[in-house]
Scaffold this motif. Structure first.
Motif, mmCIF file in Angstrom:
data_model
loop_
_atom_site.group_PDB
_atom_site.id
_atom_site.type_symbol
_atom_site.label_atom_id
_atom_site.label_comp_id
_atom_site.label_asym_id
_atom_site.label_seq_id
_atom_site.Cartn_x
_atom_site.Cartn_y
_atom_site.Cartn_z
ATOM 1 N N ALA A 199 -3.111 3.545 4.130
ATOM 2 C CA ALA A 199 -1.901 4.208 3.638
ATOM 3 C C ALA A 199 -2.179 5.624 3.163
ATOM 4 O O ALA A 199 -1.316 6.508 3.263
ATOM 5 N N LEU A 200 -3.401 5.857 2.645
ATOM 6 C CA LEU A 200 -3.759 7.191 2.131
ATOM 7 C C LEU A 200 -4.456 8.056 3.176
ATOM 8 O O LEU A 200 -4.753 9.216 2.895
ATOM 9 N N ALA A 201 -4.742 7.467 4.339
ATOM 10 C CA ALA A 201 -5.444 8.188 5.410
ATOM 11 C C ALA A 201 -6.814 8.674 4.941
ATOM 12 O O ALA A 201 -7.205 9.822 5.157
ATOM 13 N N VAL A 202 -7.546 7.781 4.280
ATOM 14 C CA VAL A 202 -8.912 8.081 3.854
ATOM 15 C C VAL A 202 -9.807 6.930 4.288
ATOM 16 O O VAL A 202 -9.330 5.874 4.722
ATOM 17 N N GLY A 203 -11.109 7.123 4.180
ATOM 18 C CA GLY A 203 -12.038 6.067 4.507
ATOM 19 C C GLY A 203 -12.009 4.949 3.480
ATOM 20 O O GLY A 203 -11.706 5.172 2.299
ATOM 21 N N ARG A 204 -12.348 3.737 3.926
ATOM 22 C CA ARG A 204 -12.361 2.597 3.011
ATOM 23 C C ARG A 204 -13.352 2.814 1.874
ATOM 24 O O ARG A 204 -13.110 2.378 0.738
ATOM 25 N N GLY A 237 -2.092 -6.801 -15.210
ATOM 26 C CA GLY A 237 -1.846 -7.887 -14.280
ATOM 27 C C GLY A 237 -1.343 -7.461 -12.918
ATOM 28 O O GLY A 237 -1.266 -8.291 -12.002
ATOM 29 N N GLU A 238 -1.002 -6.185 -12.751
ATOM 30 C CA GLU A 238 -0.508 -5.704 -11.458
ATOM 31 C C GLU A 238 -1.556 -5.936 -10.374
ATOM 32 O O GLU A 238 -2.726 -5.581 -10.512
ATOM 33 N N LEU A 239 -1.143 -6.545 -9.260
ATOM 34 C CA LEU A 239 -2.034 -6.833 -8.138
ATOM 35 C C LEU A 239 -2.023 -5.643 -7.190
ATOM 36 O O LEU A 239 -0.990 -5.320 -6.588
ATOM 37 N N LEU A 240 -3.150 -4.974 -7.074
ATOM 38 C CA LEU A 240 -3.251 -3.758 -6.278
ATOM 39 C C LEU A 240 -3.569 -4.075 -4.817
ATOM 40 O O LEU A 240 -4.096 -5.145 -4.508
ATOM 41 N N PRO A 241 -3.293 -3.133 -3.913
ATOM 42 C CA PRO A 241 -3.543 -3.385 -2.494
ATOM 43 C C PRO A 241 -5.029 -3.541 -2.197
ATOM 44 O O PRO A 241 -5.880 -2.982 -2.908
ATOM 45 N N PRO A 242 -5.372 -4.272 -1.134
ATOM 46 C CA PRO A 242 -6.771 -4.376 -0.710
ATOM 47 C C PRO A 242 -7.331 -3.014 -0.298
ATOM 48 O O PRO A 242 -6.584 -2.083 0.011
ATOM 49 N N PRO A 282 0.812 -1.221 0.000
ATOM 50 C CA PRO A 282 0.000 0.000 0.000
ATOM 51 C C PRO A 282 0.842 1.265 0.000
ATOM 52 O O PRO A 282 0.532 2.232 -0.698
ATOM 53 N N ILE A 283 1.932 1.280 0.776
ATOM 54 C CA ILE A 283 2.747 2.486 0.859
ATOM 55 C C ILE A 283 3.437 2.774 -0.470
ATOM 56 O O ILE A 283 3.655 3.926 -0.851
ATOM 57 N N GLU A 284 3.770 1.696 -1.213
ATOM 58 C CA GLU A 284 4.403 1.870 -2.525
ATOM 59 C C GLU A 284 3.437 2.531 -3.504
ATOM 60 O O GLU A 284 3.803 3.453 -4.242
ATOM 61 N N LEU A 285 2.179 2.061 -3.524
ATOM 62 C CA LEU A 285 1.191 2.677 -4.402
ATOM 63 C C LEU A 285 0.899 4.105 -3.969
ATOM 64 O O LEU A 285 0.731 4.995 -4.817
ATOM 65 N N ALA A 286 0.846 4.347 -2.664
ATOM 66 C CA ALA A 286 0.610 5.707 -2.171
ATOM 67 C C ALA A 286 1.701 6.651 -2.661
ATOM 68 O O ALA A 286 1.431 7.798 -3.037
ATOM 69 N N ASP A 287 2.950 6.166 -2.682
ATOM 70 C CA ASP A 287 4.054 6.999 -3.181
ATOM 71 C C ASP A 287 3.874 7.307 -4.669
ATOM 72 O O ASP A 287 4.130 8.422 -5.127
ATOM 73 N N ARG A 288 3.450 6.307 -5.438
ATOM 74 C CA ARG A 288 3.254 6.530 -6.873
ATOM 75 C C ARG A 288 2.104 7.504 -7.149
ATOM 76 O O ARG A 288 2.137 8.264 -8.108
ATOM 77 N N LEU A 289 1.088 7.444 -6.301
ATOM 78 C CA LEU A 289 -0.057 8.336 -6.503
ATOM 79 C C LEU A 289 0.314 9.794 -6.321
ATOM 80 O O LEU A 289 -0.242 10.673 -6.970
#
Length: 488
Positions: free
Chosen positions: A71-76, A59-64, A22-29
């Motif tokens: 990781a983004l400090a937002v609601g689910r 095919g990239e598997l994204l975080p749940p 999750p933190i890796e995707l958050a950095d990319r965002l």
């Protein structure tokens, strides 16, 4: 990153399927939440950009949901809504037990159940052995295109003290387009015209100028898929209304959309023509209105086309192009709008490319009169009649309404759905456009779009392949109930 001696690429290409942290995707965002609009729309917009730019490969598997939300400090619910939006567009897949993935298979092969934007994929990937009935455009330039370029050669030779940068478009083409609109009942001056590299760039510039993430855009359901992609790319949320934008006034009062988009003449994909009274009603609506006139010149012999909506309202924005009428390789489009909006669009255009190709614009001045050439209209009608006749003979249970112009047929299948049949058709070497990608309301799953711009020989071969595909077609179990039961 290495896990048990395997790096990320090796895990994804095998059966392990390493999930992105999750933190890796958050950095990319990055700064995804900067902008106007609901958080889920902003998040979906940034994820869409990463997917389309290839930073999140197929095919990239994204975080749940929960992990990415933390990781983004937002609601689910923000992550769930963003994922759902991207899934509806076909950009990701979500399956119980296997997680959320970018649509498509590793190493470039697309997922069988979730092709991404087949309209654009068809333009980028064209295997030689596949007949293409997706992108509706002439399959070769008429002879008078080369003649037009020959005629403008002396004019090019006389150019002096001219850098050739025209963000607004070449003055001669702007004047010719203004004159054409005026002759059709919409008085226009050259300063109300911006020349673009095709109708698609015109829509992109307008979306950039008029939309912010989270804005709602009212569209017809179904409509031109290229417009839907443009609006989504800018973070807008398309909302569907019946063809002709029936119910526009009430929807504007209720939703306060930023924009409305309509194809009034030879509607893509249904071929319908909006009557004059309906055009007048749309022109008086309290929302910026884009009328897409790209198919408006594709009339059959003897047909009369109503005046453009712009003839009834000063705030109406018109988009046109030579690509569908003459040839797709002529990247000439335009916007007709108020002078202040044209000035704003020209500033945006200058940042992108400083202006279009001058020789092609000079040739376009010579080509505009050919939009009224009876030979073009007769060829269009002949190919339409040929395709409908073949379908009636080879696939008589398909529902194929008649049209009086345009470029495509909106075909209703007797059972199954367009997306799964399109996959069967592709295995029989013919590419078609399923209706699901043209309708934001989800009510066109049983339709496919077929165009008749190809030669009669190609249309014949395409129908033969479609007939073979239909014989082999077995709809998914979720659609099996729609198949008629034969009583013996």
């Amino acid at each position: 990153m290495v896990l048990g001696g395997l790096d990320r690429e090796e895990c994804q290409s095998g059966t392990i399927g390493l999930q992105m942290r999750p933190i890796e995707l958050a950095d990319r965002l990055g700064r995804w939440s900067s902008g106007r609009g609901p958080l889920y729309v902003l998040l979906a917009s940034r994820l869409r950009q990463l997917i389309d730019d290839g930073e999140l490969p197929p095919g990239e598997l994204l975080p749940p949901d929960r992990a990415l939300a933390a990781a983004l400090a937002v609601g689910r619910t923000t992550v769930v809504a963003a994922y759902d939006l991207l899934r509806a567009e076909g950009r990701i897949t979500r399956r119980q037990g296997s997680g959320t993935r970018v649509a498509g298979e590793p190493n470039g092969a697309r997922a069988k159940d979730a092709p991404i934007d087949p309209f654009f994929v068809d333009s980028l990937e064209r295997p030689d052995d596949v007949l293409h009935a997706v992108c509706a455009a002439p399959d070769e330039p008429p002879s008078f295109v080369a003649e037009a370029f020959q005629r403008i050669a002396p004019e090019l030779g006389r150019i002096q003290d001219d850098l050739g940068y025209y963000p607004y478009g070449h003055p001669s083409l702007r004047a010719a387009l203004a004159e054409r609109y005026t002759s059709r009942g919409a008085p226009t001056t050259p300063d109300q015209i911006l020349v673009t590299n095709g109708g698609q760039q015109a829509l992109s510039l307008l979306a950039h100028a008029l939309l912010s993430p989270g804005d709602q855009v009212l569209v017809e359901a179904p409509t031109y898929p290229g417009a839907l992609e443009v609006f989504r790319r800018h973070g807008a949320v398309p909302r569907g209304l019946p063809v002709g934008l029936d119910g526009l006034e009430a929807t504007v009062r209720e939703r306060r959309p930023a924009l409305a988009y309509v194809i009034p003449t030879y509607h893509n994909p249904t071929g319908s023509v909006l009557p004059t009274l309906a055009r007048q009603r749309l022109a008086s609506s309290d929302v910026p209105l884009i009328e897409d006139e790209v198919p408006a010149d594709l009339r059959f012999p003897g047909e009369q086309v109503p005046a453009p909506i712009a003839a009834y309202g000063d705030s109406v924005i018109s988009v046109g192009s030579l690509s569908k009428s003459i040839w797709g390789g002529l990247r000439i489009g335009w916007v007709r709008a108020s002078t202040p909006l044209i000035n704003r669009l020209a500033r945006l255009r200058a940042v992108h490319d400083l202006g279009g190709d001058v020789p092609t614009q000079l040739a376009a001045v010579q080509l505009l009169p050919f939009l009224d050439d009876p030979a073009l209209h007769q060829t269009l009608k002949a190919r339409h009649d040929h395709l409908r006749s073949l379908l009636a003979t080879k696939l008589p249970d398909w529902e194929v309404p008649t049209v009086t112009g345009g470029q495509c047929l909106w075909v209703r299948l007797p059972y199954g759905d367009g997306s799964s049949f399109a996959q069967t058709a592709l295995r029989h070497k013919v590419a078609i456009l399923p209706g699901s990608g043209l309708d934001v309301t989800g009510r066109s799953d049983q339709y496919i779009r077929l165009h008749y711009r190809a030669s009669q020989a190609k249309l014949t071969e395409a129908v033969h392949r479609l007939a073979a595909a239909w014989s082999a077609y077995s709809p998914p179990t979720t659609h099996a109930a729609k198949r008629p039961v034969l009583v013996v």
